[in-house]
Design a protein around this motif. Structure first.
Motif, PDB file in Angstrom:
ATOM      1  N   CYS A 297     -31.069  33.585 -39.548  1.00 41.55           N
ATOM      2  CA  CYS A 297     -29.829  32.867 -39.226  1.00 41.55           C
ATOM      3  C   CYS A 297     -28.707  33.143 -40.227  1.00 41.55           C
ATOM      4  O   CYS A 297     -27.532  33.208 -39.840  1.00 41.55           O
ATOM      5  N   VAL A 298     -29.044  33.284 -41.526  1.00 35.89           N
ATOM      6  CA  VAL A 298     -27.968  33.493 -42.491  1.00 35.89           C
ATOM      7  C   VAL A 298     -27.302  34.850 -42.274  1.00 35.89           C
ATOM      8  O   VAL A 298     -26.087  34.997 -42.485  1.00 35.89           O
ATOM      9  N   THR A 299     -28.071  35.830 -41.834  1.00 39.52           N
ATOM     10  CA  THR A 299     -27.482  37.134 -41.525  1.00 39.52           C
ATOM     11  C   THR A 299     -26.613  37.046 -40.278  1.00 39.52           C
ATOM     12  O   THR A 299     -25.540  37.668 -40.202  1.00 39.52           O
ATOM     13  N   GLU A 300     -27.045  36.270 -39.301  1.00 35.76           N
ATOM     14  CA  GLU A 300     -26.216  36.070 -38.102  1.00 35.76           C
ATOM     15  C   GLU A 300     -24.894  35.409 -38.466  1.00 35.76           C
ATOM     16  O   GLU A 300     -23.848  35.732 -37.893  1.00 35.76           O
ATOM     17  N   MET A 301     -24.919  34.494 -39.429  1.00 36.24           N
ATOM     18  CA  MET A 301     -23.700  33.785 -39.814  1.00 36.24           C
ATOM     19  C   MET A 301     -22.719  34.684 -40.562  1.00 36.24           C
ATOM     20  O   MET A 301     -21.509  34.521 -40.449  1.00 36.24           O
ATOM     21  N   THR A 302     -23.225  35.644 -41.346  1.00 34.86           N
ATOM     22  CA  THR A 302     -22.330  36.506 -42.118  1.00 34.86           C
ATOM     23  C   THR A 302     -21.899  37.759 -41.362  1.00 34.86           C
ATOM     24  O   THR A 302     -20.904  38.390 -41.732  1.00 34.86           O
ATOM     25  N   THR A 303     -22.640  38.139 -40.327  1.00 33.68           N
ATOM     26  CA  THR A 303     -22.284  39.342 -39.552  1.00 33.68           C
ATOM     27  C   THR A 303     -21.738  39.027 -38.168  1.00 33.68           C
ATOM     28  O   THR A 303     -21.085  39.874 -37.557  1.00 33.68           O
ATOM     29  N   GLY A 304     -22.041  37.839 -37.641  1.00 29.91           N
ATOM     30  CA  GLY A 304     -21.637  37.512 -36.271  1.00 29.91           C
ATOM     31  C   GLY A 304     -22.483  38.195 -35.220  1.00 29.91           C
ATOM     32  O   GLY A 304     -22.123  38.205 -34.038  1.00 29.91           O
ATOM     33  N   ILE A 305     -23.624  38.754 -35.620  1.00 27.47           N
ATOM     34  CA  ILE A 305     -24.497  39.484 -34.686  1.00 27.47           C
ATOM     35  C   ILE A 305     -25.697  38.625 -34.319  1.00 27.47           C
ATOM     36  O   ILE A 305     -26.378  38.087 -35.200  1.00 27.47           O
ATOM     37  N   ASP A 306     -25.950  38.478 -33.027  1.00 26.34           N
ATOM     38  CA  ASP A 306     -27.120  37.745 -32.542  1.00 26.34           C
ATOM     39  C   ASP A 306     -28.325  38.682 -32.624  1.00 26.34           C
ATOM     40  O   ASP A 306     -28.484  39.593 -31.800  1.00 26.34           O
ATOM     41  N   ILE A 307     -29.175  38.469 -33.607  1.00 31.29           N
ATOM     42  CA  ILE A 307     -30.308  39.368 -33.845  1.00 31.29           C
ATOM     43  C   ILE A 307     -31.327  39.285 -32.719  1.00 31.29           C
ATOM     44  O   ILE A 307     -31.904  40.308 -32.310  1.00 31.29           O
ATOM     45  N   VAL A 308     -31.553  38.107 -32.195  1.00 28.24           N
ATOM     46  CA  VAL A 308     -32.503  37.955 -31.084  1.00 28.24           C
ATOM     47  C   VAL A 308     -31.986  38.666 -29.840  1.00 28.24           C
ATOM     48  O   VAL A 308     -32.755  39.285 -29.099  1.00 28.24           O
ATOM     49  N   ARG A 309     -30.681  38.623 -29.609  1.00 28.06           N
ATOM     50  CA  ARG A 309     -30.115  39.345 -28.468  1.00 28.06           C
ATOM     51  C   ARG A 309     -30.358  40.843 -28.605  1.00 28.06           C
ATOM     52  O   ARG A 309     -30.739  41.513 -27.627  1.00 28.06           O
TER      53      ARG A 309
END
Length: 590
Positions: A297-309
């Protein structure tokens, strides 16, 4: 793209995956154990299938039952989440044989990286730096002693070859501790990964734990999404994660290169994490987790990329939606794992029923959870209640936002790590970006986070009105209030509002050494409910203060119960393989 996907997991990660599936217009299928029959994740999905009794080895870990549920539902793919079957190569192959897509890496990549010894060997061949140690399994304690003496030196880490998530990890600071560490790592490896094989690494006393998120598709594209720092840990399991890590640009570039090199070396496909240790300016490969991480989640917050998607797109045969040059890190994100644990008792699991629940909100605040009021945090599974994630423009601002959000978070009926997180985030060690290991391992420092728990009453059992109690905790000279919500005390069977003075009464404490509590009559009582894995003494034995009495496994953690005082073991009421409840007398020592 798929039309329906089964999520072979529970709790917050199941709901987190459902959210992305819903956004993609994909039907959702849940599985649940009898214990989770009414769980939020089971109700959230379009369909839900019972897969067995509460224990995971009779439900969530039974491959045939998961495959059968997927076939019944008409799902085309299975997302394993993390834990359970997420890094099980046999499960990935079973999905393939059943005509189902496994939303994860190829089974061969799971095999290669699932064996830590094989992974170390592959990384060494690929030119990726590894922590000095063995690349072959070590069969006996005698072999381990010889290898340490000849090639590594103390301290050393004994690690399960199939381990991960802090399981199967023991440290021997000297030769006297080697046998205990070896046996403990092998035992956890067998229990959690069906593999007692261990290997040896040089133990780095206070390294930074830095990992990099990678994505790889079937078209040959491999990218990384920057690094995360996960150095704040207890018992080698993470408590707080943040992104980016406190490293310079040159090291950030090197860590990203190591991550992508490692993924290419095993023909990786899907989302994965390459973990490493940073010490004295050197970065060493530690292991690769072939799944989505708790802290993604912290990477999603700093990159704006949905990793699960991206995971789902890759599994469907699509190309990554972003290239390396498209990845931009912005601001700072922090995640706190809000577990049902008592920090004042060395992070002992604290299962129970949540009587009230209210999540924080506001700008830059995200909560991933799978609980609600009335939900039971059971000893059968891990103790996580929720993950609280915040974002802000820089680390200091994100820290202040996290403290604000933690204070808003209200959880009744169970003890949690909220007071600990608030306290730690206000220390000078955190502000300086240290690992905070000295604080987390200081049991005296941890005692300040003892939390009062309302006494059982008739009103509680009848689900009487809930009232709020506040109490003060002081850390580093600063005072903050913590809210506890529970049923009001009853007078003559009638629920009453709690008086303000009573709300501020200090918590009752027992003085003790280790995780157990002792009474005046010498009774050593269990602080937790669980299974007795090991009994280290016999009735009639003389023991020193701090001597190991037994090891209790609860909520996927081993807890050492030690003697609070020196004396003779006059009674011993536990046996290996037996169960113990909170408050049961383990032994009487006089």
């Amino acid at each position: 793209m798929f039309s329906k996907v089964l999520v072979a997991n529970r709790g917050e990660i199941a709901i987190r995956v459902f959210r992305t599936l819903e956004e993609l217009g994909i039907g959702t299928v849940a599985v649940y154990s009898e214990t989770d029959r009414d769980a939020p994740h089971a109700r959230r999905a379009d369909e839900a299938y019972l897969v067995g009794p509460g224990p995971a080895n009779q439900s969530y870990l039974v491959v045939d039952k998961i495959i059968e549920a997927a076939k019944k539902s008409g799902a085309e793919a299975i997302h394993p989440g993390y834990g359970f079957l997420a890094e099980n190569a046999a499960f990935a192959r079973s999905c393939d044989e059943a005509g189902l897509v496994f939303i994860g890496p190829p089974a061969d990549a799971i095999d290669a990286m699932g064996s830590k010894t094989r992974a170390r060997e592959l990384m060494k061949e690929a030119g990726v730096p590894i922590v000095p140690g063995t690349t072959d399994p070590v069969d006996t304690v005698e072999d381990a002693a010889r290898i340490v003496d000849e090639a590594i030196g103390y301290p050393v880490a004994i690690k399960a070859a199939g381990g991960g998530g802090g399981k199967g990890f023991r440290v021997a600071m000297s030769a006297d501790e080697l046998e205990k560490a070896f046996e403990g790592a092998a035992r956890e490896g067998e229990k959690f990964f069906s593999d007692p094989t261990v290997y040896i690494e040089r133990y780095l006393p206070d390294p930074r734990h830095v990992e990099v998120q990678v994505l790889a598709d079937s078209k040959g594209n491999v990218i990384h999404l920057g690094e995360r720092d996960c150095s704040v840990q207890r018992r080698h399991q993470k408590l707080i994660e943040e992104s980016p890590a406190p490293v310079d640009d040159a090291m950030r570039t090197r860590i990203g290169e190591i991550g992508t090199e490692a993924a290419r070396a095993v023909g990786y496909r899907s989302a994965g994490t390459v973990e490493g240790l940073l010490a004295d300016g050197e970065y060493f490969f530690l292991e690769m987790n072939t799944r989505v991480q708790v802290e993604h989640c912290v990477t999603e917050m700093t990159t704006g990329i949905d990793i699960v998607r991206e995971q789902i797109r890759i599994a469907a045969g699509e190309e990554l939606s972003i290239a390396q040059d498209d990845v931009r890190l912005g601001g700072h994100a922090i995640e706190c794992r809000v577990n049902a644990e008592d920090a004042s008792k060395n992070f002992a699991p604290a299962p129970g029923t949540i009587t009230a629940y209210s999540e924080p909100s506001g700008p830059g605040v995200r909560v991933d959870s799978g609980v609600e009021a009335g939900f039971e945090i059971t000893p059968l599974y891990d103790p996580m209640i929720a993950k609280l994630i915040v974002w802000d423009v820089d680390r200091d601002s994100a820290t202040r936002r996290m403290v604000r959000a933690l204070r808003e978070f209200e959880i009744g009926g169970v003890r949690s790590l909220i007071p600990f997180h608030i306290g730690l985030l206000q220390t000078e060690q955190w502000a300086r970006g240290e690992t905070c290991r000295d604080l987390i391992e200081d049991r005296e420092w941890l005692k300040q986070f003892a939390q009062p728990k309302p006494e059982p009453s008739a009103a509680e059992e009848e689900e009487g009105p809930q009232v709020e109690r506040s109490y003060a905790v002081e850390v580093s000279g600063r005072r903050f209030d913590v809210k506890v919500i529970g049923a009001a005390p009853a007078v003559n069977g009638v629920a009453q509002a709690a008086p303000a003075a009573a709300a501020r009464k200090p918590p009752r404490r027992r003085e003790r050494s280790g995780a157990g509590g002792a009474s005046a009559d010498g009774a050593l009582v269990s602080p937790i409910q669980g299974t007795v894995l090991r009994v280290a003494v016999e009735k009639g034995a003389d023991v020193d203060e701090g001597a190991l009495i037994c090891v209790i496994e609860a909520m996927k953690m081993e807890n050492e119960i030690t003697a609070p005082t020196a004396g003779k073991v006059e009674e011993l009421n536990v046996s290996e393989g037996g169960s113990v409840a909170t408050g049961d007398t383990i032994a009487v020592i006089k």
